[in-house]
Write a protein that holds these residues in place. Structure first.
Motif, PDB file in Angstrom:
ATOM      1  N   ALA A 197       8.740  27.629  35.119  1.00 41.94           N
ATOM      2  CA  ALA A 197       9.896  26.621  35.032  1.00 41.94           C
ATOM      3  C   ALA A 197      10.164  26.114  33.745  1.00 41.94           C
ATOM      4  CB  ALA A 197       9.311  25.436  36.116  1.00 41.94           C
ATOM      5  N   ALA A 198       9.158  25.868  32.837  1.00 38.29           N
ATOM      6  CA  ALA A 198       9.447  25.369  31.457  1.00 38.29           C
ATOM      7  C   ALA A 198      10.036  26.471  30.613  1.00 38.29           C
ATOM      8  CB  ALA A 198       7.804  25.224  30.867  1.00 38.29           C
ATOM      9  N   ALA A 199       9.728  27.707  30.901  1.00 42.97           N
ATOM     10  CA  ALA A 199      10.508  28.642  30.075  1.00 42.97           C
ATOM     11  C   ALA A 199      12.039  28.963  30.569  1.00 42.97           C
ATOM     12  CB  ALA A 199       9.767  29.783  30.363  1.00 42.97           C
ATOM     13  N   GLY A 200      12.600  28.378  31.746  1.00 41.41           N
ATOM     14  CA  GLY A 200      13.728  28.398  32.190  1.00 41.41           C
ATOM     15  C   GLY A 200      13.955  29.294  33.319  1.00 41.41           C
ATOM     16  N   PHE A 201      12.655  29.945  33.756  1.00 42.41           N
ATOM     17  CA  PHE A 201      12.746  30.554  34.969  1.00 42.41           C
ATOM     18  C   PHE A 201      12.938  30.003  36.314  1.00 42.41           C
ATOM     19  CE2 PHE A 201      10.816  33.499  31.723  1.00 42.41           C
ATOM     20  CZ  PHE A 201      11.704  34.686  31.503  1.00 42.41           C
ATOM     21  N   ALA A 236       2.498  31.951  49.392  1.00 46.97           N
ATOM     22  CA  ALA A 236       3.926  31.907  49.237  1.00 46.97           C
ATOM     23  C   ALA A 236       4.145  30.434  49.613  1.00 46.97           C
ATOM     24  CB  ALA A 236       4.538  32.992  50.014  1.00 46.97           C
ATOM     25  N   GLU A 237       3.383  30.056  50.831  1.00 47.40           N
ATOM     26  CA  GLU A 237       3.826  28.556  51.386  1.00 47.40           C
ATOM     27  C   GLU A 237       3.579  27.482  50.298  1.00 47.40           C
ATOM     28  OE1 GLU A 237       1.654  28.468  55.042  1.00 47.40           O
ATOM     29  OE2 GLU A 237       3.076  29.443  56.049  1.00 47.40           O
ATOM     30  N   ARG A 238       2.317  27.533  49.535  1.00 47.99           N
ATOM     31  CA  ARG A 238       1.987  26.673  48.669  1.00 47.99           C
ATOM     32  C   ARG A 238       2.882  26.644  47.500  1.00 47.99           C
ATOM     33  NH1 ARG A 238      -3.411  28.292  50.268  1.00 47.99           N
ATOM     34  NH2 ARG A 238      -3.531  29.492  48.512  1.00 47.99           N
ATOM     35  N   LEU A 239       3.375  27.867  46.906  1.00 52.11           N
ATOM     36  CA  LEU A 239       4.477  28.052  45.915  1.00 52.11           C
ATOM     37  C   LEU A 239       5.664  27.287  46.285  1.00 52.11           C
ATOM     38  CD1 LEU A 239       3.367  31.575  44.677  1.00 52.11           C
ATOM     39  CD2 LEU A 239       3.040  29.439  43.547  1.00 52.11           C
ATOM     40  N   ALA A 240       6.068  27.683  47.627  1.00 47.57           N
ATOM     41  CA  ALA A 240       7.333  27.123  47.878  1.00 47.57           C
ATOM     42  C   ALA A 240       7.255  25.754  47.969  1.00 47.57           C
ATOM     43  CB  ALA A 240       7.786  27.928  49.433  1.00 47.57           C
ATOM     44  N   ALA A 241       6.245  25.028  48.478  1.00 48.79           N
ATOM     45  CA  ALA A 241       6.015  23.617  48.680  1.00 48.79           C
ATOM     46  C   ALA A 241       5.914  22.820  47.341  1.00 48.79           C
ATOM     47  CB  ALA A 241       4.687  23.309  49.310  1.00 48.79           C
ATOM     48  N   ARG A 242       5.469  23.651  46.250  1.00 48.70           N
ATOM     49  CA  ARG A 242       5.379  22.886  44.805  1.00 48.70           C
ATOM     50  C   ARG A 242       6.589  23.175  44.203  1.00 48.70           C
ATOM     51  NH1 ARG A 242       1.496  26.375  42.699  1.00 48.70           N
ATOM     52  NH2 ARG A 242      -0.053  25.109  43.666  1.00 48.70           N
ATOM     53  N   ALA A 243       7.613  24.092  44.376  1.00 48.25           N
ATOM     54  CA  ALA A 243       8.695  24.430  43.590  1.00 48.25           C
ATOM     55  C   ALA A 243       9.715  23.092  43.391  1.00 48.25           C
ATOM     56  CB  ALA A 243       9.287  25.475  44.300  1.00 48.25           C
ATOM     57  N   PRO A 244       9.933  22.602  44.445  1.00 50.15           N
ATOM     58  CA  PRO A 244      10.775  21.364  44.520  1.00 50.15           C
ATOM     59  C   PRO A 244      10.555  20.200  43.143  1.00 50.15           C
ATOM     60  CG  PRO A 244      10.566  21.738  46.866  1.00 50.15           C
ATOM     61  CD  PRO A 244       9.455  22.667  45.912  1.00 50.15           C
ATOM     62  N   SER A 245       9.059  20.128  43.336  1.00 51.58           N
ATOM     63  CA  SER A 245       8.669  19.201  41.894  1.00 51.58           C
ATOM     64  C   SER A 245       8.824  19.813  40.786  1.00 51.58           C
ATOM     65  CB  SER A 245       7.267  18.822  42.240  1.00 51.58           C
ATOM     66  OG  SER A 245       6.382  20.075  42.109  1.00 51.58           O
ATOM     67  N   MET A 247      11.554  21.833  39.882  1.00 50.38           N
ATOM     68  CA  MET A 247      13.055  22.035  39.615  1.00 50.38           C
ATOM     69  C   MET A 247      13.358  21.058  38.519  1.00 50.38           C
ATOM     70  SD  MET A 247      13.975  24.555  41.250  1.00 50.38           S
ATOM     71  CE  MET A 247      15.778  24.456  41.115  1.00 50.38           C
ATOM     72  N   PRO A 248      13.101  19.823  38.192  1.00 52.10           N
ATOM     73  CA  PRO A 248      13.548  19.170  37.069  1.00 52.10           C
ATOM     74  C   PRO A 248      13.099  19.685  36.107  1.00 52.10           C
ATOM     75  CG  PRO A 248      12.684  17.457  38.846  1.00 52.10           C
ATOM     76  CD  PRO A 248      12.463  18.897  39.438  1.00 52.10           C
ATOM     77  N   VAL A 249      11.935  20.310  35.876  1.00 45.45           N
ATOM     78  CA  VAL A 249      11.273  20.939  34.764  1.00 45.45           C
ATOM     79  C   VAL A 249      12.371  22.280  34.352  1.00 45.45           C
ATOM     80  CG1 VAL A 249       9.454  22.153  33.446  1.00 45.45           C
ATOM     81  CG2 VAL A 249       8.953  20.391  35.077  1.00 45.45           C
ATOM     82  N   TYR A 250      12.556  22.833  35.138  1.00 47.34           N
ATOM     83  CA  TYR A 250      13.578  24.202  35.127  1.00 47.34           C
ATOM     84  C   TYR A 250      14.912  23.825  34.745  1.00 47.34           C
ATOM     85  CZ  TYR A 250      16.703  27.857  37.035  1.00 47.34           C
ATOM     86  OH  TYR A 250      17.574  28.731  37.210  1.00 47.34           O
ATOM     87  N   GLU A 251      15.381  22.719  35.289  1.00 49.00           N
ATOM     88  CA  GLU A 251      16.829  22.421  34.905  1.00 49.00           C
ATOM     89  C   GLU A 251      16.778  21.645  33.447  1.00 49.00           C
ATOM     90  OE1 GLU A 251      17.434  19.759  38.273  1.00 49.00           O
ATOM     91  OE2 GLU A 251      17.947  21.223  39.602  1.00 49.00           O
ATOM     92  N   GLU A 252      15.968  21.062  33.242  1.00 50.76           N
ATOM     93  CA  GLU A 252      15.805  20.298  31.779  1.00 50.76           C
ATOM     94  C   GLU A 252      15.488  21.589  30.726  1.00 50.76           C
ATOM     95  OE1 GLU A 252      12.878  17.757  29.094  1.00 50.76           O
ATOM     96  OE2 GLU A 252      12.734  17.614  31.166  1.00 50.76           O
TER      97      GLU A 252
END
Length: 264
Positions: A197-201, A236-245, A247-252
């Protein structure tokens, strides 16, 4: 002799470190020693002719790895890293202490986007940053020391302790080493998703990657208790659940221009 083993065990208890997740680790092996072993292992792999002769795909995986490495904490992001494409059909990648990354050609058939490849490489880098290799070696050294201590105690008492030693070995494997390995995998998942996320992926791609992995694996997985990897569905479920938190890092990251242009 028994006193020596107990003193050794006491010394092991004081060899502690802290993982990036805040967990206390047993750590006996030094960073320098792990780096030497990692570099030697990587050189051996290359000497066996396992490096793929495919400049286009090599640039692709290097682009992804370089973007992730730039987001690692110090000192890992500051050291030189060597990235290689391995001619191996298995869907896998690895990172080694000493700044070494290998991505198998087989992974690119399962990880079909740069974001999915980043999920795997970020995961492997998470193992290195967390010093999981050194922790595993330390755990094994401690387990072997406990077995040796039991052997000495049994011999001193005149008992036939072969069966007890066998049970102790099984207990060390199922009760300590494998669960810690599953914990390592979960920690590396968490860190790798942060790095991507921090790298823009896109961090949402990590869950998709493991869904692809599960479909590719078929029915070949061992029972969950004896597996060194978490169950892929729960993973996969844990990764999917963590992804929304994340997304702000990714968008930044994207807003700051960290949008890796890694293409085949």
């Amino acid at each position: 002799m028994r006193k020596t083993f107990f003193l050794t065990a006491a010394a092991l208890l004081t060899a502690c470190a802290t993982a990036p997740t805040g967990r206390t680790q047993l750590m006996i092996v030094s960073d320098a020693e792990m780096s030497r072993m990692g570099a030697a292992a990587f050189d051996q792999i290359k000497s066996e002719g396992k490096v793929a002769n495919d400049p286009g795909r090599e640039r692709y995986v290097r682009c992804i790895a370089d973007a992730l490495i730039a987001e690692l904490p110090a000192p890992w992001r500051d050291q030189p890293w060597e990235v290689a494409l391995m001619a191996d059909d298995s869907a896998n990648a690895f990172a080694l202490p000493g700044g070494k990354v290998g991505v198998n050609t087989g992974l690119l058939r399962v990880a079909t986007t740069p974001d999915q490849v980043a999920a795997v490489v970020g995961h492997e880098l998470g193992h290195v940053v967390s010093k999981h290799g050194a922790e595993r070696m330390s755990q094994q050294m401690a387990a072997q020391g406990a077995m040796a201590a039991a052997a000495v105690a049994g011999a001193a008492s005149g008992n036939d302790n072969a069966q007890a030693l066998a049970l102790l070995g099984i207990g060390a494997t199922v009760g300590v080493l494998l669960p810690y390995s599953r914990l390592h995998e979960s920690e590396a998942d968490e860190l790798g998703q942060r790095y991507m996320a921090a790298a823009g992926f896109d961090p949402r791609a990590a869950a998709t990657l493991w869904e692809n992995m599960q479909a590719n694996a078929g029915d070949s997985r061992p029972p969950a208790l004896l597996s060194t990897h978490p169950d892929p569905t729960r993973r996969a479920e844990r990764l999917a659940a963590r992804a929304p938190s994340l997304m702000p890092v990714y968008e930044e990251a994207r807003a700051a221009g960290r949008a890796p242009q890694c293409r085949l």
